[in-house]
Scaffold this active site. Structure first.
Site, mmCIF file in Angstrom:
data_model
loop_
_atom_site.group_PDB
_atom_site.id
_atom_site.type_symbol
_atom_site.label_atom_id
_atom_site.label_comp_id
_atom_site.label_asym_id
_atom_site.label_seq_id
_atom_site.Cartn_x
_atom_site.Cartn_y
_atom_site.Cartn_z
ATOM 1 N N GLU A 50 1.382 -0.703 -4.912
ATOM 2 C CA GLU A 50 0.344 0.296 -5.165
ATOM 3 C C GLU A 50 0.924 1.688 -5.056
ATOM 4 O O GLU A 50 1.588 2.022 -4.065
ATOM 5 C CB GLU A 50 -0.794 0.179 -4.149
ATOM 6 C CG GLU A 50 -1.995 1.007 -4.530
ATOM 7 C CD GLU A 50 -2.377 2.137 -3.562
ATOM 8 O OE1 GLU A 50 -3.473 2.675 -3.695
ATOM 9 O OE2 GLU A 50 -1.561 2.479 -2.690
ATOM 10 N N ASP B 274 0.789 -1.232 0.000
ATOM 11 C CA ASP B 274 0.000 0.000 0.000
ATOM 12 C C ASP B 274 0.823 1.285 0.000
ATOM 13 O O ASP B 274 1.849 1.377 0.684
ATOM 14 C CB ASP B 274 -0.868 -0.029 1.272
ATOM 15 C CG ASP B 274 -1.813 1.154 1.385
ATOM 16 O OD1 ASP B 274 -2.776 1.204 0.607
ATOM 17 O OD2 ASP B 274 -1.588 2.019 2.249
HETATM 18 O O1 TEU Z 1 -4.259 4.569 -1.117
HETATM 19 C C1 TEU Z 1 -3.090 5.285 -1.406
HETATM 20 C C2 TEU Z 1 -3.313 6.480 -2.223
HETATM 21 O O2 TEU Z 1 -2.488 6.788 -3.068
HETATM 22 C C3 TEU Z 1 -4.440 7.411 -1.865
HETATM 23 O O3 TEU Z 1 -3.978 8.708 -2.058
HETATM 24 C C4 TEU Z 1 -5.606 7.233 -2.720
HETATM 25 O O4 TEU Z 1 -5.282 7.784 -3.955
HETATM 26 C C5 TEU Z 1 -6.762 7.969 -2.119
HETATM 27 O O5 TEU Z 1 -7.386 7.067 -1.251
HETATM 28 C C6 TEU Z 1 -7.749 8.431 -3.117
HETATM 29 O O6 TEU Z 1 -8.794 9.096 -2.507
HETATM 30 C C7 TEU Z 1 -4.086 3.520 -0.230
HETATM 31 C C8 TEU Z 1 -5.379 2.761 -0.006
HETATM 32 O O7 TEU Z 1 -5.775 2.145 -1.203
HETATM 33 C C9 TEU Z 1 -6.407 3.690 0.568
HETATM 34 O O8 TEU Z 1 -7.648 3.052 0.737
HETATM 35 C C10 TEU Z 1 -5.886 4.178 1.896
HETATM 36 O O9 TEU Z 1 -6.762 5.140 2.415
HETATM 37 C C11 TEU Z 1 -4.497 4.796 1.765
HETATM 38 O O10 TEU Z 1 -3.606 3.970 1.021
HETATM 39 C C12 TEU Z 1 -3.875 4.957 3.122
HETATM 40 O O11 TEU Z 1 -3.520 3.699 3.628
#
Ligand code: TEU
Length: 558
Positions: A282, A207
């Protein structure tokens, strides 16, 4: 033909556990629910699953704020249930990947509590700083160390009364950023990965990697440097977009951490044998920074692949056929030689695919996802064309929406509409839960769009999806070459071909009016051709023989 490893051409499916299936009637999805529905993946033709976080958490960011990386969140079940789930998935031939969240931990984690208390073991686990003395009120609380902003709004620095210092959080206040310049933090991350690998998981989705490392004050005269102001600074203060994240995102040092993880997992694979365990990274970043997750020019190797978000960030209902082709070729062009591509149209952070595009494009988009070279990724519900659910301001629970929005603007930020529970059938709560209230409301269209109905209907998104996962077993799709081209503003083709094997052609009208394809313009398309799969509203049935010179495709038809 070369032997392909499972992850190079699998159909990967994302489960959002909170919304998949509730087995104990508390209105929240759980591991036992997933266990009960594992057959769904066999039926759908899915090879591997990754689950959003299932670890102990106060649920401020629904599991992305982990308070214990070694325990299962109590609402989701027990460790015994997890072990069973993993065992059963493996018996069914399904790989199971966990969500690994290395960037931050919950402020309720032992790491944070001990760090705040200056326990020497954990003292430097997070990014702590005194802040800047306020020149106007020298005796009051200092000002934040820099102008850095949180992804969820407001300053990225939070004052700790207890420690008398600021800590960094690039997401919610309750998600403190780990200090990756501390070797003990890196060591702890290996321990966490090893713990779950020893249980037998097949790998991790990792993540929020772009945020892993921030500028070091040692390189900036002992002070955290301010991010430059963007053009939006004149309109919005202390909101996302106010600054350009020069010192907080995409720092080159972060890739070395990813390369170390890959070495670790390769080593683990070598030592333990069996099927390959993988890491899929990610991160939303530009194409150059994204490709560095695969590896660098010096021969360092990183993730098995970084998730490809280009269909989420670069195309929408406003895109034409040329935009699609450009987006696809962008990834395939920049990808390092010999690397594995991947494709996806949605996840739990973005509006659902049929809503972001058009409802009539579901089958075409799933076809594109499955017919492109590499791994296909499905977000829970895409196989039945689930659309965004409506969530009122009163029902909104997403921390990003609550922090950044108000009654009038929350919908611009809210991730809740993509997270409403899965539609199993047209019964109460769409078959998701027996509880009269669920953690997010069920989308209103569940009687029209649900799995049971689509299994019963002669033609449905689900049946198209099943045909596609089956089609992927063809050598042409796993090993074949590709050719992609726009024939007009609304129509493009994707051809997959492989020596003497069958050739498969996707013709997709992404426009809003009918369009005509002159079939001679599609290379490798031999006639007579046979319709193998077609979108549910297409007038062409499966098995139709195409022998004419041209075809008219309806809007959205594929
Ligand atoms: O998201 C990472 C991320 O890049 C976030 O900025 C995402 O683009 C944002 O949620 C968009 O609104 C990950 C997870 O997928 C997300 O659900 C989490 O909230 C975040 O990390 C923090 O762990």
């Amino acid at each position: 033909l070369r032997n392909m490893d499972w992850w190079e051409h699998c159909s990967l499916y994302q489960i959002y556990p909170r919304s998949f299936k509730d087995s104990d009637g508390d209105g929240i999805g759980d591991l036992e629910g997933i266990m009960q529905e594992l057959e769904h993946f066999v039926d759908a033709g899915v090879d591997a699953i990754w689950m959003s976080p299932i670890f102990k958490s106060p649920m401020v960011d629904f599991g992305y704020d982990i308070s214990n990386f070694y325990e299962i969140h109590e609402e989701y079940g027990t460790m015994e249930q997890f072990d069973q789930l993993l065992k059963r998935a493996h018996e069914l031939g399904i790989k199971l990947l966990l969500d690994f969240v290395p960037n931050h931990a919950s402020n309720e984690s032992e790491y944070f509590i001990e760090s705040e208390a200056r326990n020497p073991i954990y003292e430097d686990f997070f990014i702590w700083d005194d802040g800047i003395p306020d020149p106007e009120n020298p005796n009051s609380r200092p000002l934040p160390p820099s102008n850095w902003v949180s992804q969820f709004g407001g300053s990225a620095w939070e004052w700790s009364e207890k420690r008398g210092q600021y800590y960094l959080h690039q997401f919610a206040v309750e998600q403190a950023d780990f200090n990756f310049r501390n070797p003990a933090v890196k060591q702890e991350m290996f321990e966490i990965m090893k713990f779950w690998l020893d249980k037998g998981v097949d790998g991790f989705r990792v993540d929020a990697l772009p945020y892993l490392i921030e500028a070091d004050p040692a390189d900036h005269g002992g002070k955290y440097p301010d991010d430059p102001l963007s053009g939006l600074a004149q309109f919005e203060s202390h909101q996302l977009g106010y600054t350009i994240p020069l010192y907080t995102k995409d720092l080159i040092e972060l890739y070395d951490v990813v390369y170390e993880w890959r070495e670790f997992i390769d080593e683990y694979n070598k030592e333990h044998g069996g099927d390959t365990r993988v890491i899929f990274s990610e991160g939303y970043a530009n194409i150059t920074m994204t490709m560095l997750y695969y590896g660098n020019e010096e021969g360092k190797i990183g993730a098995h692949f970084p998730f490809n978000f280009d269909f989420i960030t670069d195309v929408s209902s406003k895109s034409n056929a040329r935009d699609f082709v450009y987006t696809i070729l962008k990834w395939l062009t920049y990808m390092p030689y010999g690397a594995v591509a991947n494709w996806q149209f949605g996840n739990h952070d973005n509006n659902r695919m049929p809503t972001r595009f058009r409802h009539d494009m579901v089958d075409g988009l799933n076809s594109l996802n499955m017919m492109l070279p590499g791994t296909s990724v499905t977000y829970q519900g895409e196989e039945i064309g689930m659309r965004d659910g409506y969530v009122s301001w009163e029902d909104t629970v997403d921390v990003e929406a609550c922090n950044r929005g108000d009654e009038d603007t929350y919908h611009l930020y809210s991730r809740d509409p993509a997270r409403t529970p899965y539609h199993w059938n047209d019964g109460p709560n769409a078959g998701f839960s027996t509880n009269s209230s669920t953690w997010l409301p069920i989308a209103q269209d569940y009687q029209e769009i649900n799995l049971a109905k689509q299994k019963a209907d002669a033609r449905s998104h689900y049946k198209v999806y099943q045909a596609l996962t089956a089609l992927r077993k063809e050598k042409t799709l796993s090993h074949g070459e590709y050719d992609i081209r726009a024939l007009s503003d609304s129509l493009f083709y994707l051809v997959r071909y492989l020596s003497t094997h069958d050739t498969f052609v996707l013709l997709f009208n992404v426009g809003t009016a009918p369009d005509t394809v002159v079939l001679d313009r599609v290379p490798y398309l031999r006639r007579p051709a046979t319709v193998y799969i077609s979108s549910i509203h297409s007038s062409r049935n499966i098995g139709t023989v195409i022998n004419q010179d041209q075809l008219v495709l309806a809007p959205g038809e594929a």
